[in-house]
Design a protein around this motif. Structure first.
Motif, mmCIF file in Angstrom:
data_model
loop_
_atom_site.group_PDB
_atom_site.id
_atom_site.type_symbol
_atom_site.label_atom_id
_atom_site.label_comp_id
_atom_site.label_asym_id
_atom_site.label_seq_id
_atom_site.Cartn_x
_atom_site.Cartn_y
_atom_site.Cartn_z
ATOM 1 N N GLU A 172 -13.401 -10.163 -14.740
ATOM 2 C CA GLU A 172 -12.938 -11.566 -14.743
ATOM 3 C C GLU A 172 -14.111 -12.447 -15.152
ATOM 4 N N TYR A 173 -13.876 -13.293 -16.147
ATOM 5 C CA TYR A 173 -14.971 -14.124 -16.630
ATOM 6 C C TYR A 173 -14.419 -15.333 -17.390
ATOM 7 N N ASP A 174 -15.301 -16.314 -17.595
ATOM 8 C CA ASP A 174 -14.949 -17.533 -18.349
ATOM 9 C C ASP A 174 -15.700 -17.546 -19.671
ATOM 10 N N ARG A 175 -15.004 -17.989 -20.704
ATOM 11 C CA ARG A 175 -15.620 -18.133 -22.018
ATOM 12 C C ARG A 175 -16.181 -19.552 -22.165
ATOM 13 N N GLY A 219 -13.835 -22.432 -22.280
ATOM 14 C CA GLY A 219 -13.026 -22.741 -21.111
ATOM 15 C C GLY A 219 -11.926 -21.746 -20.803
ATOM 16 N N LEU A 220 -11.689 -20.798 -21.685
ATOM 17 C CA LEU A 220 -10.674 -19.780 -21.390
ATOM 18 C C LEU A 220 -11.129 -18.910 -20.220
ATOM 19 N N HIS A 221 -10.192 -18.676 -19.293
ATOM 20 C CA HIS A 221 -10.455 -17.779 -18.159
ATOM 21 C C HIS A 221 -9.770 -16.453 -18.456
ATOM 22 N N LYS A 253 -8.970 -12.413 -17.467
ATOM 23 C CA LYS A 253 -8.902 -11.355 -16.455
ATOM 24 C C LYS A 253 -8.419 -10.067 -17.109
ATOM 25 N N ILE A 310 -5.040 -14.236 -20.005
ATOM 26 C CA ILE A 310 -5.917 -15.322 -20.451
ATOM 27 C C ILE A 310 -5.286 -16.655 -20.084
ATOM 28 N N THR A 311 -6.044 -17.482 -19.361
ATOM 29 C CA THR A 311 -5.548 -18.794 -18.936
ATOM 30 C C THR A 311 -6.356 -19.889 -19.602
ATOM 31 N N HIS A 327 -6.256 -24.338 -21.018
ATOM 32 C CA HIS A 327 -5.745 -25.673 -20.704
ATOM 33 C C HIS A 327 -5.638 -26.459 -22.025
#
Length: 414
Positions: free
Chosen positions: A98-101, A104-106, A108, A407-408, A410
């Motif tokens: 699990e990490y953030d780019r 801003g994409l999260h 998992k 991928i989450t 906004h």
């Protein structure tokens, strides 16, 4: 649609449900299956007795009859195996990464079921319950296709499991059995793309090779075990005799039984008579190379075909080697990369052997019979993978999943 295609369509429909079902629901269902196997033991044993009667009439070897045979104790083991799987931690839904780019994409990486698994196997009816339990625990649907020798046994076990699953709230089509045991059904299953996500063969070398060579469905190669034990010049001879005897005779019909014995020339005069005599006390027929026969004459002469053969019987090939390097080279040439062992008190020799032998399980001073999911702390197993992708060695619950990325964002666009 053919009957197998209909089964595949039902399996895919059920897979949508099973991949989202809770861990507790799967546990409850498997506990119900374990209880039902004991409750209906007499029905299963009656079916198995009919299979054995036919097997004897058709001249099946005693070692293969042992693979087919069910007893109350083995029924109990089947039930216990399912119960053990029910208690295994659910492998589905684990966050593997699990990490953030920077944008801003999260992201998992999450474990998910493989989907629909097809299993083609031969005469061991306990495979039916083992494989079904493992697949369900990992959120997979399974289509089983057993051999004709165990048809009645497999059918009885499958009926018991399906009824128990329904009673516990899971669809009965989580587990399906192919009733056509002809070669045609196996061939069709190998080509059931669009329905099967993976195909796993369990059985002898001929079956496994046929599936690997002919299937269009992705295959996980399992099973064939031309397993070797190398007795090094620094071996404890009594230990070697005990390990070799256990590895060959405790259950010669299974894939982790030792098939070949390699002995270092420096110790052969002392070790080989002790080991060979113990093996022959267990009715093992020895096939030796010329050097082995010179030391212990009560052997048949080995042929070139012996070295690559998986006997699945009380037969063992014996060869004297000049060095650990020759032993490793021989294993590299003839091994099925299942389980191979060195017996030695020399740590450097052991480390060289364990690094140099490219098998799924490599042993130092222990029987190859431990290549087993339960014995290695992995729970029941669906087979021993002898390839390197997607899994290797005993395939338990944790080897029956893959992963996907969630991928989450906004509102990000590229």
């Amino acid at each position: 649609m053919t009957e197998l295609e209909k089964m595949g369509a039902r399996a895919r429909a059920v897979a949508k449900t099973l991949r989202t079902i809770s861990a507790d629901s799967k546990t409850t269902a498997l506990e119900a299956v374990a209880s039902a196997i004991i409750e209906h033991a007499d029905t299963i044993l009656s079916a198995n007795a009919e299979d054995l009667t036919d097997a004897k009439a058709n001249g099946m070897s005693e070692s293969m009859q042992d693979r087919l045979l069910l007893t109350k104790e083995r029924i109990g083991d089947m039930s216990a195996g399912v119960m053990a799987v029910s208690k295994w931690p659910d492998p589905v839904g684990k966050v593997l990464e699990e990490y953030d780019r920077p944008n801003g994409l999260h992201i998992k990486k999450v474990s998910v079921p493989l989907g629909v698994i097809g299993i083609i196997f031969e005469s061991r009816p306990n495979v039916t319950s083992d494989c079904a339990a493992l697949c369900i625990r990992a959120g997979n649907v399974v289509i089983l296709r057993g051999g004709k020798e165990a048809y009645r046994s497999n059918l009885a076990i499958t009926k018991v499991m399906r009824k128990a699953l329904t009673g516990a709230g899971l669809p009965e089509d989580c587990v399906q059995l192919v009733t056509d045991t002809s070669r045609d059904s196996a061939t069709e299953m190998m080509n059931l793309t669009g329905y099967l996500d993976v195909l796993i063969p369990r059985g002898g070398a001929g079956l496994i090779r046929s599936v690997v060579d002919n299937a269009k469905v992705p295959v996980i190669e399992t099973g064939a075990g031309n397993c070797h034990i190398y007795v090094d010049k620094a071996a404890d001879i009594d230990m070697a005799a005990d390990i070799v005897f256990n590895a060959k005779t405790s259950r010669p019909s299974v894939c982790n039984a030792a098939e070949k014995l390699l002995v270092h020339r420096a110790i052969a005069d002392k070790a080989l008579p002790v080991i060979a005599a113990k093996l022959q006390s267990g009715n093992v027929e020895l096939h030796g190379d010329p050097a082995s026969k010179t030391i212990f004459s009560h052997m048949k002469a080995a042929t070139d075909e012996d070295w690559g053969r998986e006997y699945v019987d009380l037969i063992m090939g014996v060869k004297v080697v000049d060095s650990i390097d020759e032993a490793i080279d021989h294993i590299e040439r003839y091994s099925t990369h299942h389980s191979d062992c060195i017996i030695t008190e020399d740590q450097s020799a052991a480390e060289k052997f364990m690094a140099g032998v490219d098998s799924a399980a490599v042993y130092w001073n222990a029987s190859t019979r431990f290549t087993d999911g339960g014995e290695m702390g992995l729970g029941a197993e669906i087979g021993i993978s002898t390839q390197k992708l997607h899994a290797r060695g005993p395939m338990g619950v944790n080897q029956l999943v893959t992963y996907k990325y969630e991928i989450t964002g906004h509102g990000q666009t590229r």
